[in-house]
Design a protein around this motif. Sequence first.
Motif, mmCIF file in Angstrom:
data_model
loop_
_atom_site.group_PDB
_atom_site.id
_atom_site.type_symbol
_atom_site.label_atom_id
_atom_site.label_comp_id
_atom_site.label_asym_id
_atom_site.label_seq_id
_atom_site.Cartn_x
_atom_site.Cartn_y
_atom_site.Cartn_z
ATOM 1 N N VAL A 24 1.196 -1.377 0.220
ATOM 2 C CA VAL A 24 -0.175 -0.132 -0.353
ATOM 3 C C VAL A 24 0.875 1.571 0.112
ATOM 4 O O VAL A 24 0.882 2.032 -1.102
ATOM 5 N N ARG A 27 2.809 1.746 -3.519
ATOM 6 C CA ARG A 27 2.139 2.008 -4.675
ATOM 7 C C ARG A 27 0.826 2.981 -3.774
ATOM 8 O O ARG A 27 -0.007 3.722 -4.709
ATOM 9 N N TRP A 28 0.909 3.980 -3.030
ATOM 10 C CA TRP A 28 0.376 5.357 -2.576
ATOM 11 C C TRP A 28 0.027 6.578 -3.613
ATOM 12 O O TRP A 28 -0.928 6.495 -3.833
ATOM 13 N N SER A 32 -6.133 3.547 -8.723
ATOM 14 C CA SER A 32 -6.240 2.680 -8.001
ATOM 15 C C SER A 32 -6.921 1.889 -9.323
ATOM 16 O O SER A 32 -7.043 2.269 -9.822
ATOM 17 N N VAL A 39 -4.267 5.429 -4.702
ATOM 18 C CA VAL A 39 -4.652 4.324 -3.871
ATOM 19 C C VAL A 39 -4.889 4.605 -2.311
ATOM 20 O O VAL A 39 -5.083 4.432 -1.662
ATOM 21 N N LEU A 42 -8.285 5.965 -1.791
ATOM 22 C CA LEU A 42 -9.632 4.630 -1.737
ATOM 23 C C LEU A 42 -8.607 4.482 -0.321
ATOM 24 O O LEU A 42 -9.603 3.650 0.563
ATOM 25 N N HIS A 155 -14.323 -2.441 -0.033
ATOM 26 C CA HIS A 155 -13.393 -1.404 0.013
ATOM 27 C C HIS A 155 -12.114 -1.814 0.554
ATOM 28 O O HIS A 155 -10.638 -1.909 -0.253
ATOM 29 N N ASP A 158 -10.962 -3.591 -3.271
ATOM 30 C CA ASP A 158 -10.384 -2.970 -4.009
ATOM 31 C C ASP A 158 -9.276 -2.687 -3.721
ATOM 32 O O ASP A 158 -8.451 -2.363 -4.551
ATOM 33 N N LEU A 159 -8.918 -2.189 -2.597
ATOM 34 C CA LEU A 159 -7.544 -1.561 -1.848
ATOM 35 C C LEU A 159 -6.939 -3.116 -2.146
ATOM 36 O O LEU A 159 -5.693 -3.119 -3.527
ATOM 37 N N SER A 162 -6.095 -3.134 -5.894
ATOM 38 C CA SER A 162 -4.705 -1.907 -6.403
ATOM 39 C C SER A 162 -3.772 -2.493 -6.527
ATOM 40 O O SER A 162 -3.229 -2.123 -6.861
ATOM 41 N N VAL A 163 -3.522 -2.799 -5.095
ATOM 42 C CA VAL A 163 -1.995 -3.039 -5.229
ATOM 43 C C VAL A 163 -1.406 -4.623 -5.204
ATOM 44 O O VAL A 163 -0.206 -4.585 -4.560
#
Length: 212
Positions: A24, A27-28, A32, A39, A42, A155, A158-159, A162-163
Amino acid sequence: MSPIRTAYLTAARSAVGLLGDPAVAARWDTPSALAEFGVAGLAGHLASQVFQVEAVLAEPVPEGDPIGLLDHYARGSWGGASVDDEVNVGIRRTGEKIAVAGAAALVEGTAAAVGRLAAALADEPADRVVHLARGPWSLALDDFLTTRLMELAVHSDDLAVSVDVPTPQLPAEVIDPVLSLLARLAVRRHGQPAVLRALTRAERAPALINAF
């Protein structure tokens, strides 16, 4: 403590663990899996599912009867809103604001809030009602926690996507209320036959049974 309060705390602790995954932070500042959401934003939105509970518990107990859980979704302006609608723009802005101090600070702040909620939720009466200013209307606390539990589960996925880490696996007592709520919302949106067929009859299942 009621089962839904225990389930909510379990999901919140799981979310803290995901927020603390090194992927996380790495990739801040990247996009996302959700349109227009970075990211960081999110992650902030995921953490907000904890901070929102603290916020409503800090408000005075409202007068009058709460509305039902499905009525809450029926009345909400966010249902079916596009990514560019003000309600969703506002959600993204809030997530970004929550995350502005960075990944480490977000993890620390969210973990501390979960710790406070573990004590606060145990002390709240079974019939506690909370007021949602964004409504504006009131919900039973356990119904509100069900809505936040669903948000935490959705979520977190989702997160994680995303990462590029595995989606946290939640125990049955946590995910079952989420799936029940989503199924009820899908039935409201598409009708009983559509959801029934999607789950049991692939040959005549509809293309979509999304809850939102």
